[in-house]
Design a protein around this motif. Structure first.
Motif, PDB file in Angstrom:
ATOM      1  N   VAL A 290       0.865  -1.098   0.083  1.00  0.00           N
ATOM      2  CA  VAL A 290      -0.030  -0.047   0.005  1.00  0.00           C
ATOM      3  C   VAL A 290       0.915   1.068  -0.047  1.00  0.00           C
ATOM      4  N   ALA A 291       1.997   1.246   0.667  1.00  0.00           N
ATOM      5  CA  ALA A 291       2.876   2.464   0.788  1.00  0.00           C
ATOM      6  C   ALA A 291       3.463   2.679  -0.614  1.00  0.00           C
ATOM      7  N   LEU A 292       3.752   1.575  -1.310  1.00  0.00           N
ATOM      8  CA  LEU A 292       4.557   1.774  -2.642  1.00  0.00           C
ATOM      9  C   LEU A 292       3.169   2.004  -3.708  1.00  0.00           C
ATOM     10  N   TYR A 293       1.916   1.708  -3.365  1.00  0.00           N
ATOM     11  CA  TYR A 293       0.986   2.000  -4.220  1.00  0.00           C
ATOM     12  C   TYR A 293       0.916   3.676  -4.322  1.00  0.00           C
ATOM     13  N   PHE A 294       1.003   4.039  -2.958  1.00  0.00           N
ATOM     14  CA  PHE A 294       0.628   5.523  -3.021  1.00  0.00           C
ATOM     15  C   PHE A 294       2.030   6.330  -3.313  1.00  0.00           C
ATOM     16  N   MET A 295       2.997   5.615  -3.234  1.00  0.00           N
ATOM     17  CA  MET A 295       4.476   6.238  -3.916  1.00  0.00           C
ATOM     18  C   MET A 295       4.274   6.292  -5.430  1.00  0.00           C
ATOM     19  N   GLU A 296       3.915   5.142  -5.748  1.00  0.00           N
ATOM     20  CA  GLU A 296       3.653   5.039  -7.411  1.00  0.00           C
ATOM     21  C   GLU A 296       2.447   6.145  -8.002  1.00  0.00           C
ATOM     22  N   THR A 297       1.375   6.293  -7.064  1.00  0.00           N
ATOM     23  CA  THR A 297       0.578   7.214  -7.487  1.00  0.00           C
ATOM     24  C   THR A 297       1.212   8.694  -7.486  1.00  0.00           C
ATOM     25  N   SER A 298       1.887   9.058  -6.575  1.00  0.00           N
ATOM     26  CA  SER A 298       2.675  10.398  -6.434  1.00  0.00           C
ATOM     27  C   SER A 298       3.581  10.581  -7.865  1.00  0.00           C
ATOM     28  N   MET A 299       3.974   9.388  -8.264  1.00  0.00           N
ATOM     29  CA  MET A 299       4.893   9.580  -9.492  1.00  0.00           C
ATOM     30  C   MET A 299       4.139   9.262 -10.820  1.00  0.00           C
ATOM     31  N   SER A 300       2.981   9.471 -10.748  1.00  0.00           N
ATOM     32  CA  SER A 300       2.143   8.965 -11.876  1.00  0.00           C
ATOM     33  C   SER A 300       2.306  10.142 -13.172  1.00  0.00           C
ATOM     34  N   PHE A 301       2.903  11.401 -12.781  1.00  0.00           N
ATOM     35  CA  PHE A 301       3.236  12.188 -13.740  1.00  0.00           C
ATOM     36  C   PHE A 301       4.091  11.714 -14.868  1.00  0.00           C
ATOM     37  N   ARG A 302       5.088  10.578 -14.359  1.00  0.00           N
ATOM     38  CA  ARG A 302       6.090  10.136 -15.426  1.00  0.00           C
ATOM     39  C   ARG A 302       5.260   9.695 -16.470  1.00  0.00           C
ATOM     40  N   ILE A 303       4.093   9.103 -16.594  1.00  0.00           N
ATOM     41  CA  ILE A 303       3.270   8.517 -17.669  1.00  0.00           C
ATOM     42  C   ILE A 303       3.180   9.555 -18.381  1.00  0.00           C
ATOM     43  N   PHE A 304       2.757  10.883 -18.006  1.00  0.00           N
ATOM     44  CA  PHE A 304       2.217  12.048 -18.756  1.00  0.00           C
ATOM     45  C   PHE A 304       3.104  13.100 -19.167  1.00  0.00           C
ATOM     46  N   PHE A 305       4.577  12.555 -18.825  1.00  0.00           N
ATOM     47  CA  PHE A 305       5.731  13.847 -18.959  1.00  0.00           C
ATOM     48  C   PHE A 305       5.789  14.515 -20.203  1.00  0.00           C
ATOM     49  N   PRO A 306       5.569  13.728 -21.412  1.00  0.00           N
ATOM     50  CA  PRO A 306       5.676  14.580 -22.447  1.00  0.00           C
ATOM     51  C   PRO A 306       4.364  15.472 -22.722  1.00  0.00           C
ATOM     52  N   THR A 307       3.264  15.165 -22.100  1.00  0.00           N
ATOM     53  CA  THR A 307       2.106  16.095 -22.224  1.00  0.00           C
ATOM     54  C   THR A 307       2.355  17.151 -21.210  1.00  0.00           C
ATOM     55  N   LEU A 308       2.947  17.109 -19.933  1.00  0.00           N
ATOM     56  CA  LEU A 308       3.399  18.140 -19.168  1.00  0.00           C
ATOM     57  C   LEU A 308       4.340  19.039 -19.819  1.00  0.00           C
ATOM     58  N   SER A 309       5.211  18.434 -20.498  1.00  0.00           N
ATOM     59  CA  SER A 309       6.121  19.349 -21.055  1.00  0.00           C
ATOM     60  C   SER A 309       5.579  20.180 -22.219  1.00  0.00           C
ATOM     61  N   ALA A 310       4.566  19.713 -23.041  1.00  0.00           N
ATOM     62  CA  ALA A 310       3.720  20.253 -23.971  1.00  0.00           C
ATOM     63  C   ALA A 310       3.058  21.373 -23.530  1.00  0.00           C
ATOM     64  N   THR A 311       2.678  21.395 -22.276  1.00  0.00           N
ATOM     65  CA  THR A 311       1.924  22.672 -21.814  1.00  0.00           C
ATOM     66  C   THR A 311       2.698  23.884 -21.700  1.00  0.00           C
TER      67      THR A 311
END
Length: 485
Positions: A290-311
């Motif tokens: 569960v602790a790593l689930y929340f950690m992975e959730t906090s790092m979900s930005f990695r999946i959308f990094f190109p989208t965030l860069s495009a902003t």
């Protein structure tokens, strides 16, 4: 302070219970009297590290091919060509992890009983590379990504288990970081390669640029997988042509010594599924999951990094090129954090530090739409990945004394971690852009919860260590096993 462990659910007397057949498949170990151990060990580790470097290459193909690649393709018509609307892109992203959930535990339980894990992992890699070549319509892509997840699930928990069968506890942090750097490298250089393919192959042989992304990466994955059959290591118990006899002997002995840091009071046989049953009954597995689930959730930005860069408003090619520098710095920081964690024997603060840095990056991204500051925020939040490397090493350290339980624990924890990308794929809808303030707030909350859970876990292990020390003093025993904190 009480000697009872926090949440008193673990029998700390297990410090003295060695697993009698931990090396049951290792065969007899030759004497080391005639071996110059420091020289042989240095040679052994050098050979192992070269093969771990190849695992990194596989992980790069794994992560880039099936994670940020879709986001990169999104910048050049992937969404429009497949007729996706609403949350369909998010669903396509998350379906990969549904396959993960189904096969990680069975795969690792099979892997720990194999003689040739190199052949198994290579075959899985060839399969997911081949499946990726056929991305076409939306529904076909959904089905293919689900099956890609099924076979890809074998790799990461399997690679972690493979590392834990070769390296000692004080060596695992750095090697886990080396493996996990494939994640950061894939985000960095994957974006550079993607920008080249998207910019130069559009329309070649009548195929759109995003299709060429999948063609090129699927083909490269198959080539690397074929090479992996001969390069990936098996277990120390399996005769290896790349090891000299004294190196093979020392490799077995090193793993026996890891187990013999505890004192043999009684033995406990391991059945085929006893490790899985023990892992399922151990609350620490669920807590860390569960602790790593929340950690992975906090790092979900990695999946959308190109989208965030495009902003930031640049064209697709520039947006992809701007993805690289934050992850290059993140890779360097991760190496330093993991090496320092191994050297000091500390895990908790080397997890908390990067997560706090990530929170600063999220807060900066929320507070402004200034281009320079938004780009700086991407640099800062990318450094949080170091926490995950150290956390995975901590998992292997904690469940280090039984091969079957360790294999099951790694798989179960990865299953729970894999739930995060499924849910967090919906935390970044385009309607929340371009600021994505709500998404970043979710990341901050997830980071705080993860830090709190790791603190509770550290307190529990500290109590167990204190109880073990008190028992040793009372019984006049030498110092035995201690959990890393």
């Amino acid at each position: 302070m009480s000697d009872r462990p926090l949440l008193g659910a673990v029998d700390c007397s297990s410090h003295y219970h060695a697993i009698s057949n931990t090396s049951r498949d290792d065969g007899p170990t030759l004497p080391l009297d005639d071996i110059d151990r420091p020289i042989v060990e240095k040679r052994l580790l050098r050979k192992l590290d070269l093969r771990v470097a190849f695992l990194v290459l596989i992980y790069i193909m794994n992560i880039w091919l099936n994670h940020p690649l879709a986001s990169a393709a999104r910048l050049r018509g992937f969404e429009e060509d497949l007729g996706m609307t609403g949350n369909q892109f998010n669903t396509l992203t998350s379906i990969l992890y549904v396959g993960y959930l189904l096969t990680q535990a069975p795969s690792n339980m099979m892997l720990q009983r194999m003689k040739r894990p190199s052949l198994y992992l290579s075959s899985c890699m060839m399969t997911w590379g081949a499946l990726t070549l056929f991305m076409g319509t939306y529904h076909a892509a959904m089905i293919l990504r689900f099956f890609v997840g099924l076979v890809e699930a074998a790799f990461f928990p399997g690679a972690l288990f493979l590392l834990s069968r070769w390296y000692k506890r004080n060596e695992l942090g750095l090697r886990t970081a080396i493996l996990f750097c494939g994640n950061s490298i894939s985000h960095a250089f994957g974006a550079l390669v993607a920008s080249g393919i998207l910019g130069s192959l559009d329309g070649t042989l009548g195929f759109k640029a995003w299709r060429w992304l999948f063609f090129v990466e699927g083909t490269l994955t198959i080539v690397v997988a074929v090479s992996a059959i001969w390069i990936l290591p098996d277990f120390p118990s399996t005769p290896s042509v790349w090891l000299l006899p004294d190196e093979q002997t020392l490799a077995k002995r090193r793993m026996e010594e890891e187990v013999l840091t505890v004192i043999e009071h009684k033995s406990k046989p391991e059945g085929d599924f006893s490790g899985l049953a023990e892992a399922l009954m151990d609350w620490r597995v669920w807590w860390l999951g569960v602790a790593l689930y929340f950690m992975e959730t906090s790092m979900s930005f990695r999946i959308f990094f190109p989208t965030l860069s495009a902003t930031m408003g640049y064209n697709p090619t520039i947006s992809l090129l701007l993805c690289a520098p934050p992850w290059i710095l993140g890779t360097a920081i991760s190496f330093v954090a993991a090496r320092h964690s191994d050297a000091t024997g500390d895990r908790f603060w080397h997890i908390v530090g990067p997560l706090l840095v990530g929170i600063v990056g999220f807060m900066l991204a929320i507070s402004t739409m200034n281009t320079t500051m938004r780009y700086l925020s991407l640099f800062i939040m990318a450094q949080s990945s170091a926490a995950q490397m150290v956390a995975l090493a901590w998992v292997m350290n904690t469940f280090s004394r039984s091969h079957s339980k360790r294999a099951a624990a790694i798989a179960l924890i990865n299953i729970m971690t894999s739930v995060a990308p499924i849910s967090s794929s919906y935390f970044w809808p385009s309607s929340w852009g371009p600021s994505y303030a709500n998404s970043y707030m979710i990341c901050i909350l997830a980071s705080v919860v993860s830090i709190g859970m790791f603190w509770v876990f550290r307190e529990h292990l500290s109590r167990c260590n204190e109880a073990a020390e008190a028992a040793e003093k009372a019984l006049g025993l030498p110092k035995g096993f201690r959990y890393l904190l």
